[in-house]
Enzyme design. Structure first.
Site, short mmCIF file in Angstrom:
data_model
loop_
_atom_site.label_atom_id
_atom_site.label_comp_id
_atom_site.label_asym_id
_atom_site.label_seq_id
_atom_site.Cartn_x
_atom_site.Cartn_y
_atom_site.Cartn_z
N HIS A 314 0.86 -1.19 0.00
CA HIS A 314 0.00 0.00 0.00
C HIS A 314 0.89 1.24 0.00
O HIS A 314 1.95 1.26 0.60
CB HIS A 314 -0.89 0.01 1.25
N ASP A 372 -7.88 -5.57 0.03
CA ASP A 372 -8.30 -6.39 -1.12
C ASP A 372 -7.90 -7.84 -0.99
O ASP A 372 -8.32 -8.67 -1.80
CB ASP A 372 -7.69 -5.80 -2.40
C1 SDX Z 1 -6.30 0.04 -2.79
O1 SDX Z 1 -4.50 4.52 -1.93
C2 SDX Z 1 -5.44 3.90 -1.32
O2 SDX Z 1 -5.81 4.27 -0.23
C3 SDX Z 1 -6.04 2.75 -2.08
C4 SDX Z 1 -7.03 1.89 -1.29
C5 SDX Z 1 -8.30 2.64 -0.99
O3 SDX Z 1 -9.02 2.24 -0.07
O4 SDX Z 1 -8.65 3.57 -1.77
O5 SDX Z 1 -6.44 1.47 -0.06
C6 SDX Z 1 -7.45 0.67 -2.09
O6 SDX Z 1 -6.06 0.36 -3.91
C7 SDX Z 1 -5.42 -0.94 -2.04
C8 SDX Z 1 -4.16 -1.40 -2.88
C9 SDX Z 1 -4.64 -2.48 -3.84
N1 SDX Z 1 -3.58 -2.83 -4.80
C10 SDX Z 1 -2.94 -4.00 -4.75
O7 SDX Z 1 -3.08 -4.83 -3.86
C11 SDX Z 1 -2.02 -4.26 -5.95
C12 SDX Z 1 -0.67 -4.79 -5.46
N2 SDX Z 1 -0.01 -3.74 -4.73
C13 SDX Z 1 0.99 -2.94 -5.48
O8 SDX Z 1 0.69 -2.75 -6.83
C14 SDX Z 1 1.45 -1.71 -4.70
O9 SDX Z 1 1.73 -2.12 -3.42
C15 SDX Z 1 0.54 -0.49 -4.64
C16 SDX Z 1 0.09 -0.06 -5.98
C17 SDX Z 1 -0.65 -0.76 -3.79
C18 SDX Z 1 1.36 0.64 -3.99
O10 SDX Z 1 2.36 0.94 -4.88
P1 SDX Z 1 3.44 2.09 -4.51
O11 SDX Z 1 3.11 2.81 -3.28
O12 SDX Z 1 3.70 2.89 -5.73
O13 SDX Z 1 4.68 1.22 -4.13
P2 SDX Z 1 5.76 0.77 -5.16
O14 SDX Z 1 5.09 0.22 -6.37
O15 SDX Z 1 6.72 1.90 -5.35
O16 SDX Z 1 6.44 -0.43 -4.38
C19 SDX Z 1 7.48 -0.17 -3.45
C20 SDX Z 1 8.36 -1.42 -3.54
C21 SDX Z 1 8.77 -1.76 -4.96
O17 SDX Z 1 10.02 -2.41 -4.92
P3 SDX Z 1 11.37 -1.51 -5.22
O18 SDX Z 1 11.17 -0.90 -6.61
O19 SDX Z 1 11.44 -0.48 -4.12
O20 SDX Z 1 12.49 -2.52 -5.18
O21 SDX Z 1 7.62 -2.55 -3.06
C22 SDX Z 1 7.45 -3.49 -4.13
C23 SDX Z 1 7.75 -2.76 -5.43
O22 SDX Z 1 8.26 -3.66 -6.40
N3 SDX Z 1 6.06 -3.91 -4.08
C24 SDX Z 1 5.64 -5.17 -4.24
C25 SDX Z 1 4.24 -5.11 -4.06
N4 SDX Z 1 3.87 -3.85 -3.82
C26 SDX Z 1 4.99 -3.11 -3.83
N5 SDX Z 1 6.30 -6.30 -4.51
C27 SDX Z 1 5.54 -7.42 -4.61
N6 SDX Z 1 4.19 -7.46 -4.46
C28 SDX Z 1 3.51 -6.33 -4.18
N7 SDX Z 1 2.19 -6.35 -4.02
#
Ligand code: SDX
Length: 437
Positions: A314, A372
């Site tokens: 998140h 989720d």
């Molecule tokens: C919702 O914003 C909100 O409040 C949203 C929400 C709401 O109520 O409105 O809470 C609802 O959207 C919840 C989130 C649902 N999405 C997912 O579950 C999809 C999987 N999650 C990721 O796509 C990600 O965690 C996000 C999109 C939720 C957040 O992305 P960020 O903040 O841009 O974080 P990032 O992509 O920069 O990740 C930081 C690091 C990265 O590694 P590095 O580049 O630093 O080496 O963490 C890793 C990412 O690769 N990472 C993950 C991961 N999420 C982040 N690695 C593996 N699996 C994951 N799920």
């Protein structure tokens, strides 16, 4: 006049030194949470833009509605912790709180509940709009279209400068979106529309519109109705997330509320946002069995593999999403009530969570299950197809979008949102004739 934020004036000054000059930037404090550095005059004073793709360090507005402490895993709606609202309240009470800032007293609760209940029917002509969709249309496509089309059916509540019309449009959206969501579902499975019932609660009514058929009596399972209430409460609002920011940006141009909420629904559909519940269930099904979890954990950690654990991570929570805790409890209650003892997807989910929470990669990046992760298993058990999962998220989030939209429209400082850019393209050049290319 707030005693916090920009109304209260700067409580300190940040100094920015760039281009051989120093610029004083006012700092405003909120009631809780990080203070902000006001850069609104920086470009005019210095010729520099700030740069923050994804808005990881940017506050887009001032708000009194929802506060998230990502480190603590805390979510407050007008100061009330989400766990207490989910455990002790109901969804319409949470709607009143988000819209008005206080929990309703008995008289306010009765008036609001009655107003919503008696606005749940939609204009009958919307049936003809619905029938224009293919039967296999994704219900989220129907939601975007039908909610946007409300602008064409409810012209008398589209003047955003009229507080009365804003209130009517807000109540119409909270009341009618469940009816439209149920219409999208029954249409997609070839069943007739079931009209709303005024003798049912908000959650009972929605379940009845989805699962009853004219051919026989349908009794709403009270445990499922309670679970539905909790799921709606958990999804109601969440600060300035992507879809709420979309609603605010659309609203900043003066667009009517129905168009703005349709824009929010479109944004929520993405798998990184509200579409993650559908994607998380697909992922659990793809993993299939507990012994395949290590393979997917390895893929999630592989920089060359775009795969991510859906339902994990998140932007704000760097601790357990407090909603996921309640969601997991609700999931177990629903499975127990339905006598679903060994759902293989739940076994995979529980084991995946256990492994991920002890794996250095996830621990170091503070990746925890979010709302989720368990919602898909719960909704599937309740009888919803996965294409309806994000529809339910949109249904519940409508009140959050509406509350945030009203706050923006009523903010005397709000202006049309218009970000700038770091331009990396070609400098000016003359037109080249075809013969010269
Ligand atoms: C919702 O914003 C909100 O409040 C949203 C929400 C709401 O109520 O409105 O809470 C609802 O959207 C919840 C989130 C649902 N999405 C997912 O579950 C999809 C999987 N999650 C990721 O796509 C990600 O965690 C996000 C999109 C939720 C957040 O992305 P960020 O903040 O841009 O974080 P990032 O992509 O920069 O990740 C930081 C690091 C990265 O590694 P590095 O580049 O630093 O080496 O963490 C890793 C990412 O690769 N990472 C993950 C991961 N999420 C982040 N690695 C593996 N699996 C994951 N799920």
């Amino acid at each position: 006049m707030s005693k916090f934020g920009s109304d209260a004036g700067a409580n300190e000054t940040a100094k920015l030194e760039v281009g051989g000059k120093t610029y004083d930037l006012p700092v405003y404090g909120g009631s809780i949470g990080p203070s902000v550095i006001d850069v609104s005059k920086l470009y005019g004073d210095s010729g520099y833009f700030t740069y923050d793709p994804g808005f990881t360090s940017t506050a887009s507005c001032e708000s009194d509605i929802t506060y998230i402490d990502g480190e603590k895993g805390q979510l407050l709606h007008r100061g009330y912790p989400i766990g207490q609202l989910a455990e002790k309240g109901n969804f319409l009470e949470t709607c009143y709180l988000l819209m008005n800032g206080e929990l309703p007293n008995a008289e306010e609760n009765e008036e609001f509940t009655r107003a919503i209940t008696y606005h749940t029917m939609v204009h009958e002509q919307m049936q003809y709009f619905l029938r224009g969709f293919r039967r296999d249309a994704h219900p989220m496509a129907i939601m975007v279209g039908m909610v946007g089309a409300m602008s064409a059916f409810y012209h008398d509540s589209t003047d955003i400068t009229d507080a009365e019309q804003r209130m009517i449009a807000s109540r119409r959206l909270i009341a009618k979106v469940p009816t439209i969501a149920a219409m999208a579902y029954t249409f997609s499975i070839g069943q007739p529309t079931v009209y709303p019932r005024n003798d049912m609660t908000y959650a009972e009514n929605f379940l009845n519109m989805c699962f009853s058929v004219p051919a026989e009596e349908y009794t709403v399972n009270p445990v499922l109705a309670d679970a539905m209430e909790k799921i709606f409460i958990l999804h109601a609002d969440h600060e300035q997330n992507a879809s709420t920011s979309t609603v605010r940006l659309a609203g900043s141009s003066g667009a009517n509320p129905f168009a703005c909420i349709a824009a929010g629904i479109a944004c929520l559909w993405g798998p990184s946002h509200g579409g993650a519940n559908e994607a998380a269930l697909d992922m659990l099904a793809e993993i299939g069995t507990v012994d395949r979890i290590p393979e997917f954990i390895a893929r999630a950690k592989d920089k060359n593999d775009p795969f991510r654990l859906m339902g994990f991570g998140h932007r704000v929570y760097k601790n357990y999403d407090p909603r996921a805790t309640v969601m997991q409890e609700t999931c177990h209650a629903v499975l127990k009530t339905l006598g679903i003892k060994d759902d293989p997807l739940l076994d995979v989910a529980m084991e995946l969570e256990r492994i991920a929470l002890s794996d250095e990669y996830f621990v170091s990046k503070k990746l925890y299950p979010n709302i989720d992760f368990y919602s898909g298993i719960t909704l599937k058990a309740m009888g919803f197809p996965k294409t309806m999962f994000t529809v339910l998220f949109a249904l519940a989030r409508t009140v959050g979008w509406v509350a945030q939209w009203n706050e923006m429209v009523e903010d005397p400082k709000q202006r049309i949102g218009r970000p700038r850019q770091l331009f990396t393209g070609s400098p000016v050049r003359d037109y080249k004739e075809l013969s010269e290319r």
